[in-house]
Design an enzyme around this catalytic site. Structure first.
Site, PDB file in Angstrom:
ATOM      1  N   GLU A   1     -71.481 -29.017 -20.442  1.00  9.81           N
ATOM      2  CA  GLU A   1     -70.694 -29.536 -19.309  1.00  9.81           C
ATOM      3  C   GLU A   1     -71.483 -30.407 -18.350  1.00  9.81           C
ATOM      4  O   GLU A   1     -70.945 -31.398 -17.840  1.00  9.81           O
ATOM      5  CB  GLU A   1     -70.061 -28.376 -18.528  1.00  9.81           C
TER       6      GLU A   1
ATOM      7  N   GLY B   1     -65.773 -24.920 -23.218  1.00  9.15           N
ATOM      8  CA  GLY B   1     -64.720 -23.907 -23.154  1.00  9.15           C
ATOM      9  C   GLY B   1     -64.581 -23.135 -24.460  1.00  9.15           C
ATOM     10  O   GLY B   1     -64.131 -21.981 -24.455  1.00  9.15           O
TER      11      GLY B   1
ATOM     12  N   GLU C   1     -66.842 -20.313 -24.157  1.00  7.14           N
ATOM     13  CA  GLU C   1     -66.316 -19.359 -23.170  1.00  7.14           C
ATOM     14  C   GLU C   1     -65.206 -18.498 -23.792  1.00  7.14           C
ATOM     15  O   GLU C   1     -65.137 -17.294 -23.576  1.00  7.14           O
ATOM     16  CB  GLU C   1     -65.818 -20.112 -21.931  1.00  7.14           C
TER      17      GLU C   1
ATOM     18  N   ALA D   1     -62.945 -27.892 -23.587  1.00 13.94           N
ATOM     19  CA  ALA D   1     -61.735 -28.387 -22.925  1.00 13.94           C
ATOM     20  C   ALA D   1     -61.459 -29.810 -23.399  1.00 13.94           C
ATOM     21  O   ALA D   1     -62.373 -30.523 -23.803  1.00 13.94           O
ATOM     22  CB  ALA D   1     -61.959 -28.379 -21.421  1.00 13.94           C
TER      23      ALA D   1
HETATM   24  N1  CAA Z   1     -62.129 -33.375 -25.705  1.00 16.87           N
HETATM   25  C1  CAA Z   1     -61.425 -34.400 -26.208  1.00 16.87           C
HETATM   26  N2  CAA Z   1     -61.809 -35.124 -27.272  1.00 16.87           N
HETATM   27  C2  CAA Z   1     -62.974 -34.782 -27.848  1.00 16.87           C
HETATM   28  C3  CAA Z   1     -63.769 -33.722 -27.383  1.00 16.87           C
HETATM   29  C4  CAA Z   1     -63.291 -32.993 -26.259  1.00 16.87           C
HETATM   30  N3  CAA Z   1     -63.970 -31.946 -25.764  1.00 16.87           N
HETATM   31  N4  CAA Z   1     -64.866 -33.637 -28.159  1.00 16.87           N
HETATM   32  C5  CAA Z   1     -64.761 -34.610 -29.072  1.00 16.87           C
HETATM   33  N5  CAA Z   1     -63.620 -35.299 -28.886  1.00 16.87           N
HETATM   34  C6  CAA Z   1     -63.088 -36.404 -29.689  1.00 16.87           C
HETATM   35  C7  CAA Z   1     -63.955 -37.642 -29.619  1.00 16.87           C
HETATM   36  O1  CAA Z   1     -63.615 -38.416 -28.482  1.00 16.87           O
HETATM   37  C8  CAA Z   1     -63.594 -38.327 -30.921  1.00 16.87           C
HETATM   38  O2  CAA Z   1     -62.333 -38.927 -30.724  1.00 16.87           O
HETATM   39  P1  CAA Z   1     -62.006 -40.324 -31.409  1.00 16.87           P
HETATM   40  O3  CAA Z   1     -62.107 -40.097 -32.871  1.00 16.87           O
HETATM   41  O4  CAA Z   1     -60.643 -40.643 -30.912  1.00 16.87           O
HETATM   42  O5  CAA Z   1     -63.048 -41.262 -30.908  1.00 16.87           O
HETATM   43  C9  CAA Z   1     -63.368 -37.162 -31.874  1.00 16.87           C
HETATM   44  O6  CAA Z   1     -63.154 -36.024 -31.053  1.00 16.87           O
HETATM   45  C10 CAA Z   1     -64.538 -36.877 -32.791  1.00 16.87           C
HETATM   46  O7  CAA Z   1     -65.701 -36.766 -31.999  1.00 16.87           O
HETATM   47  P2  CAA Z   1     -67.104 -37.344 -32.513  1.00 16.87           P
HETATM   48  O8  CAA Z   1     -66.922 -38.730 -32.998  1.00 16.87           O
HETATM   49  O9  CAA Z   1     -68.100 -37.079 -31.448  1.00 16.87           O
HETATM   50  O10 CAA Z   1     -67.340 -36.405 -33.781  1.00 16.87           O
HETATM   51  P3  CAA Z   1     -68.656 -35.671 -34.235  1.00 16.87           P
HETATM   52  O11 CAA Z   1     -68.286 -34.926 -35.443  1.00 16.87           O
HETATM   53  O12 CAA Z   1     -69.807 -36.614 -34.280  1.00 16.87           O
HETATM   54  O13 CAA Z   1     -69.004 -34.627 -33.056  1.00 16.87           O
HETATM   55  C11 CAA Z   1     -68.586 -32.864 -31.459  1.00 16.87           C
HETATM   56  C12 CAA Z   1     -68.098 -33.599 -32.738  1.00 16.87           C
HETATM   57  C13 CAA Z   1     -69.908 -32.150 -31.753  1.00 16.87           C
HETATM   58  C14 CAA Z   1     -67.525 -31.883 -31.064  1.00 16.87           C
HETATM   59  C15 CAA Z   1     -68.835 -33.918 -30.355  1.00 16.87           C
HETATM   60  O14 CAA Z   1     -67.672 -34.731 -30.239  1.00 16.87           O
HETATM   61  C16 CAA Z   1     -69.099 -33.341 -29.003  1.00 16.87           C
HETATM   62  O15 CAA Z   1     -70.214 -32.953 -28.713  1.00 16.87           O
HETATM   63  N6  CAA Z   1     -68.081 -33.320 -28.100  1.00 16.87           N
HETATM   64  C17 CAA Z   1     -68.272 -32.958 -26.726  1.00 16.87           C
HETATM   65  C18 CAA Z   1     -67.960 -31.534 -26.505  1.00 16.87           C
HETATM   66  C19 CAA Z   1     -68.030 -31.195 -25.029  1.00 16.87           C
HETATM   67  O16 CAA Z   1     -68.654 -31.850 -24.221  1.00 16.87           O
HETATM   68  N7  CAA Z   1     -67.365 -30.092 -24.688  1.00 16.87           N
HETATM   69  C20 CAA Z   1     -67.301 -29.610 -23.353  1.00 16.87           C
HETATM   70  C21 CAA Z   1     -66.014 -30.028 -22.732  1.00 16.87           C
HETATM   71  S1  CAA Z   1     -65.948 -29.608 -21.043  1.00 16.87           S
HETATM   72  C22 CAA Z   1     -65.432 -27.988 -21.012  1.00 16.87           C
HETATM   73  O17 CAA Z   1     -65.233 -27.367 -22.009  1.00 16.87           O
HETATM   74  C23 CAA Z   1     -65.258 -27.494 -19.616  1.00 16.87           C
HETATM   75  C24 CAA Z   1     -64.892 -26.081 -19.461  1.00 16.87           C
HETATM   76  O18 CAA Z   1     -65.725 -25.213 -19.454  1.00 16.87           O
HETATM   77  C25 CAA Z   1     -63.513 -25.742 -19.161  1.00 16.87           C
END
Ligand code: CAA
Length: 682
Positions: free
Chosen positions: A126, A103, A106, A64
Site C-alpha cells: 500500500e 487487502g 488482510e 483492493a
Molecule cells: N486493482 C485494480 N487493478 C489491478 C490491481 C488492483 N489492485 N492489481 C493489478 N491490476 C490490474 C492491472 O492494472 C492490469 O490491468 P490491465 O491489464 O487493464 O492493464 C492487470 O490487473 C494485470 O496486472 P499486471 O499487468 O501488473 O499483471 P502481473 O501479472 O504482472 O502482476 C500483480 C500482477 C502482482 C497483482 C500486480 O499487478 C500488482 O502488484 N498489483 C498491485 C497490487 C496492489 O498494490 N495491491 C494493493 C491494493 S491497495 C489495498 O489493497 C488497500 C487496502 O488495504 C484496502
C-alpha cells in the site's frame, strides 16, 4: 439483465467452498466485497462446519480495486468483509496462490488458517500507492510477526514467498500440489475458530523496533504513509484491536485523498498502460533469442548485463581488442560484485555469464535475431557501423540503434532494410534504469515496432513508444528544462540555488549536478553540431566552462569545484564570475530568484515542451511522458510526473504562466496550448 456475482459458494464433499472470480487479478471491487459477505452468511446458514476461500485465475486476491480509490461508494468497505469473516462462528481456511497482496492478505489474515501454494507471493504494497493497509493490516500483521518485521513488511513493501511467509508464521502450510484440494483436506481437521485478532503482539527488544523505524524514516514523498504506518503498527501493541482499527481506517481514508496518493495511483496505471501497444491489429511476434550488442563501452556493457539477466543469449562485438577486453571486464566485475554482495549465488552468476560470447569477428552477427548498436553518439560513425551490420546480419534480424537523440531514420537509410530498423534508447546504467524509449522511425515496420515493445516488456522495462524526433520524448523535454535553468543562471540564480530548489521539489538531483556528473563536454559537442537560430536566447556559460577544461566531475571542475576525491561539490568563485559576466553581456540586472520561482519556471518549461510534443504526436499518450520522467530523469514519483503536475494546476493560470515564460525564452520560444495534456487522459 442478471448480474452474476464474482463470488460463488458451493458445498463440496461437506466443505463450503467460496470461489472468487474477478479477472484478471481478483481485485476486491465493490461486487466482490458484497459477494464475500453474502457467501460467508450463506456458509453460516449451511450444514457445512468449515469453509475454504479460494481465488480463480491462478491467484488469490491482488488487493483492493485501485480503480475505485478515486470514487465514492456506498457499499461495504473491506474492513466490513474482514470483520464478517472474523466473526463467522465457523472456521474459514484460505487457499492461497498467486498474488496475496494488500487487502488480499488482510482477508487471508481474517481467516482461521492459510494454506499456500509454493508460488504464492504475499505482501502489503500500500505505501507504494501513498496509503496504508486499510482493512486491519497494521493491527493484524504485528500480532503475527512482531513489530520490527511488520515495519519491514509494510514500510519496506516486502513481498514474501510462501516459504518465507511460513517461516515468519503468516502461513500454516506450503504445498506444491493443487492448493484447493490441500486446503480442503486441511479444513476437514479444523475444529475451532483461531483468529489472529485475538493474539497478542509479541514483546520485542525496543532497540530492534528503533532500528526498523530508522530504516524507513527518509523515504521521500511516501513519507506521510510510512510515518502513519509506523505509528499504527506500534499502537497495535498498546491499544485494543478495535481502537487500532478505527484509527487505521481514518488514516487510510485521509491518505487515500492526498495528492501523493493520487500521483502514485496515476503512475500505477501509466506504467501498466505504456507496456501496451496502441494499435489494435493482431501482429505475429518475431522471436528474439540471440541478441548482439555492438560497442563494449559503459552503455554496451550495461545493455549486455540486462540481456543476460533476462536470459537472452548474448554476443558482444567490438572493433578492437582493447575495448572488447575492457567491456568484458566490466561485465565480469558486475557479476562478481553481485555474488560478493549476496544478490546472486555463484551458480546463478555463472549461468548468466555462460550465455555470453565476446568477439571481434563480425561474422558472428549472422546468428543474431536482434542487433543493438551502442557506439559513439555521432551520426557518421553510426551510419558506418550500420552499413557493416547490414552486410553481416541475417536478413530477418531486427537492427536497433541506442542513439539518445540522433535521427533513427538517417541511421536506417545507411542500410538496405530501413523497415527493420528501430531505435531502442536505453538509459544509463542500462541494467538498472527501467525506462526504454522505443523509437518508431518513419520506415520502421509495424511488426518491428511490435517486437520492440515485446522485447522491452521481456526486459521488465517500461517500453515507451516515441516518434523519431530530435531527443525523442525524454531528452527533448529535458533539454527545454535544462535550457530554462540556464536562463535562470543569467537572470540571477547560482547553480547551487537552482539545484537546491529542484531537489527541494523532489528531483533526485538538480540539473547542474546532473550536468557535471554526465560530463559537460558531451553537451558542448552536441551544441556545436546544432544550427543555432540567432533569435534564440543562447546561454554560453557551459561553453565557457568547457573552453577552460571544466568538463564536470571527471575533471574535478564544472559548474562546481570538486574536492575530497571528487565527492564534495563546492561553490566556485570562478563560475560565479563567469555567470555574472554572462548576465552583464545580456544586460540583465541580476535578481534573487526564490525556490518557488525556480521550481515553477523549471516545471512550466517541461509542461510546455510536453504539450508541444503531444501535438506533434511524438508521444502517444500524455501519461507516457510521466513514465519517462519518473523512470529516466529522477522526477519525484510522488509528484506523478510533469503531466500529472500540470493537471493539478488551474488550467487557465497554467496557460497564462506559460505565456509569461515566453518573456524569458527569447523570440524562438513557442508557447504551447496545454489543453492537450488535460484532454488526453491517460
Ligand atoms: N486493482 C485494480 N487493478 C489491478 C490491481 C488492483 N489492485 N492489481 C493489478 N491490476 C490490474 C492491472 O492494472 C492490469 O490491468 P490491465 O491489464 O487493464 O492493464 C492487470 O490487473 C494485470 O496486472 P499486471 O499487468 O501488473 O499483471 P502481473 O501479472 O504482472 O502482476 C500483480 C500482477 C502482482 C497483482 C500486480 O499487478 C500488482 O502488484 N498489483 C498491485 C497490487 C496492489 O498494490 N495491491 C494493493 C491494493 S491497495 C489495498 O489493497 C488497500 C487496502 O488495504 C484496502
Amino acid at each position: 439483465m442478471v448480474l452474476i456475482s464474482p463470488v460463488q459458494g458451493q458445498l463440496k464433499h461437506g466443505v463450503y467452498v467460496i470461489t472468487l472470480d474477478n479477472p484478471p487479478v481478483n481485485a476486491i471491487s465493490i461486487s466482490v466485497r458484497r459477494g464475500l459477505i453474502f457467501a460467508v452468511d450463506d456458509f453460516e446458514q449451511s450444514n457445512a462446519q468449515v469453509a475454504v476461500l479460494v481465488g480463480s485465475n491462478g491467484t488469490f486476491m491482488a488487493g483492493a480495486d485501485i480503480h475505485e480509490f478515486g470514487r465514492t461508494s456506498d457499499g461495504p468497505v473491506l474492513l466490513d468483509v474482514v470483520r464478517v469473516i472474523e466473526n463467522c462462528k465457523k472456521p474459514i481456511v484460505a487457499a492461497l496462490q498467486g498474488a496475496v497482496l494488500g487487502g488480499g492478505l488482510e482477508v487471508a489474515l481474517a481467516c482461521d488458517a492459510r494454506i499456500a501454494h509454493v508460488d504464492t507471493v504475499l505482501g502489503l504494497p500500500e505505501v507504494s500507492l501513498g496509503i496504508i493497509p486499510g482493512a486491519g493490516g497494521t493491527q493484524l500483521i504485528p500480532r503475527r510477526i512482531g513489530i520490527p518485521r511488520a515495519i519491514d513488511m509494510i514500510c519496506g513493501m516486502q513481498r514474501l514467498s510462501a516459504q518465507e511467509a511460513k517461516n515468519v508464521g503468516l502461513v500454516d502450510s506450503v504445498v506444491c500440489s493443487d492448493v484447493l484440494e490441500a486446503a480442503t483436506l486441511f479444513a476437514k481437521n479444523v475444529e475451532h475458530k483461531s483468529r489472529v485478532r485475538d493474539e497478542l503482539v509479541p514483546n520485542e527488544d525496543p532497540a530492534l523496533i528503533d532500528q526498523a523505524i530508522k530504516r524507513y524514516t527518509k523515504q521521500g514523498g511516501s513519507r506521510p504513509a510510512i510515518a502513519k504506518a509506523i505509528d499504527l503498527i506500534q499502537l497495535a501493541a498498546k491499544l485494543p484491536i478495535e481502537e487500532g482499527l478505527v484509527l487505521e481506517s481514518a488514516a487510510f481514508l485521509e491518505l487515500r485523498k492526498s495528492q501523493e496518493a493520487q500521483a502514485l495511483r496515476h503512475l500505477f496505471f501509466a506504467e501498466k498502460t505504456c507496456k501496451k501497444p496502441l494499435y489494435t491489429k493482431e501482429i505475429s511476434s518475431i522471436p528474439i533469442n540471440t541478441v548482439c550488442v555492438i560497442g563494449a563501452g559503459t552503455m554496451g556493457a550495461g545493455i549486455v548485463i540486462c540481456l543476460l539477466d533476462a536470459e537472452f543469449s548474448v554476443m558482444l562485438l567490438e572493433q578492437n581488442k582493447e575495448a572488447l577486453d575492457s567491456g568484458e571486464e566490466r561485465i565480469f566485475s558486475h557479476y562478481q560484485n553481485q555474488v560478493e554482495t549476496g544478490k546472486l549465488s555463484p551458480a546463478e552468476a555463472s549461468k548468466c555469464l555462460s550465455h555470453l560470447l565476446c568477439s571481434l569477428n563480425w561474422e558472428e552477427l549472422a546468428k543474431a535475431d536482434l542487433v543493438i548498436e551502442a557506439v559513439y553518439e555521432d551520426i557518421l560513425v553510426k551510419q558506418d557501423v550500420f552499413k557493416k551490420i547490414d552486410y553481416f546480419a541475417n536478413p530477418n534480424a531486427i537492427l536497433a540503434t541506442n542513439t539518445s537523440y540522433l535521427s533513427v531514420e538517417k541511421i536506417a537509410l545507411a542500410t538496405t532494410r530501413p523497415k527493420r530498423v528501430i531505435g531502442l534508447h536505453f538509459f544509463s546504467p542500462a541494467n538498472v534504469m527501467k525506462l526504454l524509449e522505443i523509437v518508431n522511425a518513419k520506415q520502421t515496420g509495424l511488426e518491428i515496432l511490435h517486437a520492440g515493445i515485446a522485447f522491452g516488456n521481456r526486459l521488465n522495462k517500461y517500453p515507451v513508444v516515441t516518434k523519431d524526433s530530435f531527443g525523442f520524448i525524454g531528452n527533448r523535454i529535458y533539454n527545454a528544462y535544462r535550457t530554462q535553468c540556464e536562463f535562470m543562471l543569467e537572470d540571477g540564480a547560482w547553480p547551487e540555488e537552482v539545484d537546491a530548489a529542484l531537489v527541494d521539489f523532489g528531483m533526485a538531483m538538480g540539473p547542474f549536478t546532473v550536468a557535471d556528473l554526465s560530463g559537460l563536454d558531451i553537451a558542448w559537442r552536441m551544441r556545436k553540431t546544432q544550427r543555432r537560430n540567432p533569435e534564440t536566447r543562447y546561454v554560453d556559460i557551459l561553453d565557457t566552462l568547457c573552453e577552460l577544461g571544466r568538463f564536470g566531475r571527471k575533471t574535478s571542475a564544472g559548474y562546481y569545484d570538486y574536492t575530497n576525491g571528487k565527492k564534495q561539490a563546492n561553490t566556485s568563485e570562478l563560475v560565479r564570475q563567469i555567470i555574472e559576466k554572462a548576465s552583464q553581456r545580456r544586460g540583465i540586472k541580476r535578481q534573487t530568484l526564490s525556490f518557488k520561482h525556480i521550481q515553477n519556471r523549471a516545471l512550466l518549461s517541461m509542461v510546455n515542451e510536453a504539450a508541444l510534443l503531444m501535438r506533434e504526436g511524438v508521444a502517444q499518450r500524455a501519461s507516457d511522458i510521466d513514465v519517462v520522467f519518473v523512470h529516466g530523469y529522477g522526477f519525484p514519483r510522488w509528484q506523478g510526473g510533469p503531466v500529472f503536475w500540470a493537471r493539478q494546476q488551474d488550467r487557465q493560470q497554467l496557460q497564462d504562466d506559460i505565456a509569461g515564460l515566453a518573456q524569458h525564452g527569447g523570440n524562438s520560444f513557442v508557447p504551447a496550448d496545454v489543453s492537450i495534456l488535460f484532454e488526453n487522459s491517460p
